[in-house]
Scaffold this motif. Structure first.
Motif, PDB file in Angstrom:
ATOM      1  N   SER A 195     -31.969  21.529  35.412  1.00 51.82           N
ATOM      2  CA  SER A 195     -31.487  20.781  34.256  1.00 51.82           C
ATOM      3  C   SER A 195     -30.022  21.112  33.982  1.00 51.82           C
ATOM      4  O   SER A 195     -29.624  22.278  34.026  1.00 51.82           O
ATOM      5  CB  SER A 195     -32.338  21.147  33.038  1.00 51.82           C
ATOM      6  OG  SER A 195     -31.724  20.751  31.847  1.00 51.82           O
ATOM      7  N   LYS A 196     -29.242  20.094  33.664  1.00 51.93           N
ATOM      8  CA  LYS A 196     -27.846  20.311  33.281  1.00 51.93           C
ATOM      9  C   LYS A 196     -27.758  21.148  32.009  1.00 51.93           C
ATOM     10  O   LYS A 196     -26.835  21.925  31.830  1.00 51.93           O
ATOM     11  CB  LYS A 196     -27.133  18.974  33.063  1.00 51.93           C
ATOM     12  CG  LYS A 196     -26.941  18.178  34.324  1.00 51.93           C
ATOM     13  CD  LYS A 196     -26.288  16.839  34.035  1.00 51.93           C
ATOM     14  CE  LYS A 196     -26.212  16.017  35.300  1.00 51.93           C
ATOM     15  NZ  LYS A 196     -25.682  14.674  35.070  1.00 51.93           N
ATOM     16  N   THR A 197     -28.726  20.992  31.137  1.00 54.81           N
ATOM     17  CA  THR A 197     -28.733  21.703  29.855  1.00 54.81           C
ATOM     18  C   THR A 197     -29.322  23.100  29.960  1.00 54.81           C
ATOM     19  O   THR A 197     -28.797  24.046  29.375  1.00 54.81           O
ATOM     20  CB  THR A 197     -29.529  20.895  28.810  1.00 54.81           C
ATOM     21  OG1 THR A 197     -28.999  19.579  28.749  1.00 54.81           O
ATOM     22  CG2 THR A 197     -29.456  21.543  27.440  1.00 54.81           C
TER      23      THR A 197
END
Length: 126
Positions: free
Chosen positions: A113-115
């Motif tokens: 995930s980018k987050t």
């Protein structure tokens, strides 16, 4: 099982406003559930509820399964169409292989995930 000393039935009976205050949308919260301490964050995006489980310390008496049922019931009763679960079981200080196995058996898949980085994710339609 209780959350912060309150029975699940009593929590379910709380008015929506009070439950939403307890969930502290958009902010990390720590709570005790059974013998476990849980670090989580709840978010909502239109009709989707996001549950981010960052850390579960202790437990073993079915905390994840109980939390899953409670959150799913909450989401259905409030008209959410889906839940996305992000569980940080891969990169925590002491990864628990049993938890990873439990989650994978229920359809969770590893995602970068980018987050959140590497997490186990499940998107579930209600």
């Amino acid at each position: 099982m209780e959350i912060e000393g309150v029975s699940l039935e009593a929590l379910k009976a709380l008015p929506t406003e009070e439950l939403e205050e307890l969930l502290a949308f958009g902010r990390p919260i720590t709570f005790r559930m059974g013998t476990a301490t849980v670090l989580a964050e709840f978010n909502r995006d239109r009709e989707e509820l996001a549950v981010n489980l960052a850390h579960i310390d202790g437990g073993g008496e079915g905390v994840v399964a109980s939390l899953w049922k409670l959150i799913e019931r909450y989401a259905k009763e409030r008209g959410y169409t889906s839940i996305v679960w992000n569980v940080h079981a891969l990169t925590c200080a002491n990864p628990n292989p049993r938890l990873q196995h439990f989650l994978r058996d229920r359809g969770f898949e590893e995602e970068n995930s980018k987050t959140y980085g590497r997490v186990l994710v499940l998107r579930r339609k209600l």
